[in-house]
Design an enzyme around this catalytic site. Structure first.
Site, PDB file in Angstrom:
ATOM      1  N   GLU A  43       0.824  -1.211   0.000  1.00 45.38           N
ATOM      2  CA  GLU A  43       0.000   0.000   0.000  1.00 45.38           C
ATOM      3  C   GLU A  43       0.860   1.265   0.000  1.00 45.38           C
ATOM      4  O   GLU A  43       0.530   2.250  -0.661  1.00 45.38           O
ATOM      5  CB  GLU A  43      -0.942  -0.001   1.210  1.00 45.38           C
ATOM      6  CG  GLU A  43      -1.951  -1.134   1.218  1.00 45.38           C
ATOM      7  CD  GLU A  43      -2.796  -1.178  -0.041  1.00 45.38           C
ATOM      8  OE1 GLU A  43      -3.018  -0.120  -0.662  1.00 45.38           O
ATOM      9  OE2 GLU A  43      -3.237  -2.274  -0.415  1.00 45.38           O
ATOM     10  N   HIS A  94       1.959   2.303  -3.433  1.00 46.65           N
ATOM     11  CA  HIS A  94       0.952   3.066  -4.183  1.00 46.65           C
ATOM     12  C   HIS A  94       1.091   4.563  -3.886  1.00 46.65           C
ATOM     13  O   HIS A  94       0.985   5.402  -4.779  1.00 46.65           O
ATOM     14  CB  HIS A  94      -0.461   2.615  -3.800  1.00 46.65           C
ATOM     15  CG  HIS A  94      -0.887   1.319  -4.407  1.00 46.65           C
ATOM     16  ND1 HIS A  94      -0.752   1.032  -5.746  1.00 46.65           N
ATOM     17  CD2 HIS A  94      -1.485   0.230  -3.852  1.00 46.65           C
ATOM     18  CE1 HIS A  94      -1.241  -0.174  -6.002  1.00 46.65           C
ATOM     19  NE2 HIS A  94      -1.684  -0.680  -4.869  1.00 46.65           N
ATOM     20  N   GLU A 153      -1.238  -2.722  -9.673  1.00 48.30           N
ATOM     21  CA  GLU A 153      -1.228  -3.729  -8.612  1.00 48.30           C
ATOM     22  C   GLU A 153       0.003  -4.622  -8.727  1.00 48.30           C
ATOM     23  O   GLU A 153       0.635  -4.958  -7.712  1.00 48.30           O
ATOM     24  CB  GLU A 153      -2.514  -4.562  -8.658  1.00 48.30           C
ATOM     25  CG  GLU A 153      -3.765  -3.805  -8.261  1.00 48.30           C
ATOM     26  CD  GLU A 153      -3.692  -3.244  -6.853  1.00 48.30           C
ATOM     27  OE1 GLU A 153      -3.028  -3.854  -5.984  1.00 48.30           O
ATOM     28  OE2 GLU A 153      -4.298  -2.173  -6.613  1.00 48.30           O
TER      29      GLU A 153
END
Length: 317
Positions: A143, A146, A223
């Site tokens: 995460e 990102h 992803e």
């Protein structure tokens, strides 16, 4: 802002391309509307569209947290969670985002925010205590990548074109565009010609379809990039592979009621809240679990070689 996450030229190129194409699509939408409705209304729609994009950019962290009914937590409330993120941010040399927890039984995590300084990393209550420390840390590294790569921001803004087109489509379908002049843009209001609402509906559907597939293509690649970047940061791709299998298994057996509660954030979750569907389609927000595990296995094999570290700065594009 730079970080120690592995840079990915392929992601940068894809984000730039998607933003350019969606920008061109937005211009084409406004120009197309100018051909069938009075110019002043086209300009008004364009300004509304820009306003929607700006609002999504400015409030992306707040909107996402509200959508998930999540709340920001302090180090006193969640010391272990904050401790992991502190260590990973120090390792990645990046600002620490806000930390949130969503009261959702399915195990998942997401990141949102318009910049690394205004980002939020949020986990669900369902994932806490389910994974080992290494697995949980691998999910958080995914995460944080990102945030570092800013692909959350691009995904948020990119979705604006689809939202605007959807609003126009619904307005045309239900007669909400009647104030444009009733139906046709011929000066004499003749009975011939194509109704304005039909033209707007068709144009909106085309714009929505193109933006939908462009954002899905970007979503699947980002992803894979986050998996790769997180694995290299922690040097433990096996932990992320194990976490993905556990999360996907729990989602597959989760009640539909719980899955529906999280579907609004599917594109931002580490694993989509869907069950019983194939993800190897043009409409999927994520690559298949098999594809993700295969990539992590290759990274594991690479890191096991004596010269594996020489490849850390050169991800596949």
């Amino acid at each position: 802002m730079s970080s120690r996450f592995v840079k990915d030229t392929g992601l940068t190129v894809r984000m730039t391309t998607v933003m350019f194409l969606l920008g061109a699509l937005f211009v084409a939408l406004v120009v197309g509307l100018m051909l069938v409705v009075p110019a002043q209304y086209s300009l008004f729609i364009g300004l509304i569209g820009l306003g929607v994009a700006w609002w999504q950019w400015y409030s992306s962290d707040t909107l996402a947290m509200r959508a998930m009914r999540a709340r920001e937590v302090t180090p006193e409330e969640q010391p272990e969670l904050h401790g992991m993120i502190d260590r990973l941010c120090a390792l990645a040399d990046m600002p620490k985002p806000k930390v949130g927890v969503a009261d959702l039984p399915i195990p998942n995590a997401f990141a949102t925010g318009r910049s690394p300084e205004r980002a939020v990393v949020c986990v669900t209550t369902g994932i806490m205590g389910m994974l080992s420390q290494e697995e949980f840390e691998a999910v958080l590294a995914h995460e944080l990548s990102h945030v570092a790569h800013r692909d959350v921001l691009v995904m948020t803004v990119a979705s604006s074109a689809g939202i605007i087109a959807g609003m126009l489509g619904r307005g045309a379908q239900w007669g909400g565009l009647g104030f444009f002049g009733g139906g046709r843009r011929d000066n004499n209001n003749n009975s011939g010609g194509v109704p304005v609402w039909l033209v707007v509906l068709v144009v909106s559907l085309v714009v929505y379809a193109i933006s939908f597939f462009l954002t899905r293509l970007l979503s699947r690649y980002r992803e894979l990039c986050a998996d790769r970047s997180g694995a290299y940061l922690t040097m433990n791709p096996g932990a992320l592979a194990s976490a993905l299998q556990i999360i996907s298994g729990e989602i597959a057996s989760a009640p539909k009621r719980d899955l529906r509660a999280g579907q609004a954030m599917n594109a931002f979750f580490i694993a989509p809240a869907v069950a019983g569907l194939s993800w190897k389609t043009l409409t999927s927000t994520h690559p298949s679990l098999e594809q993700r595990l295969e990539q992590l296995a290759k990274i594991q094999a690479e890191l096991g070689r004596p010269d594996g570290g020489a490849e850390l700065g050169r991800p596949d594009s």
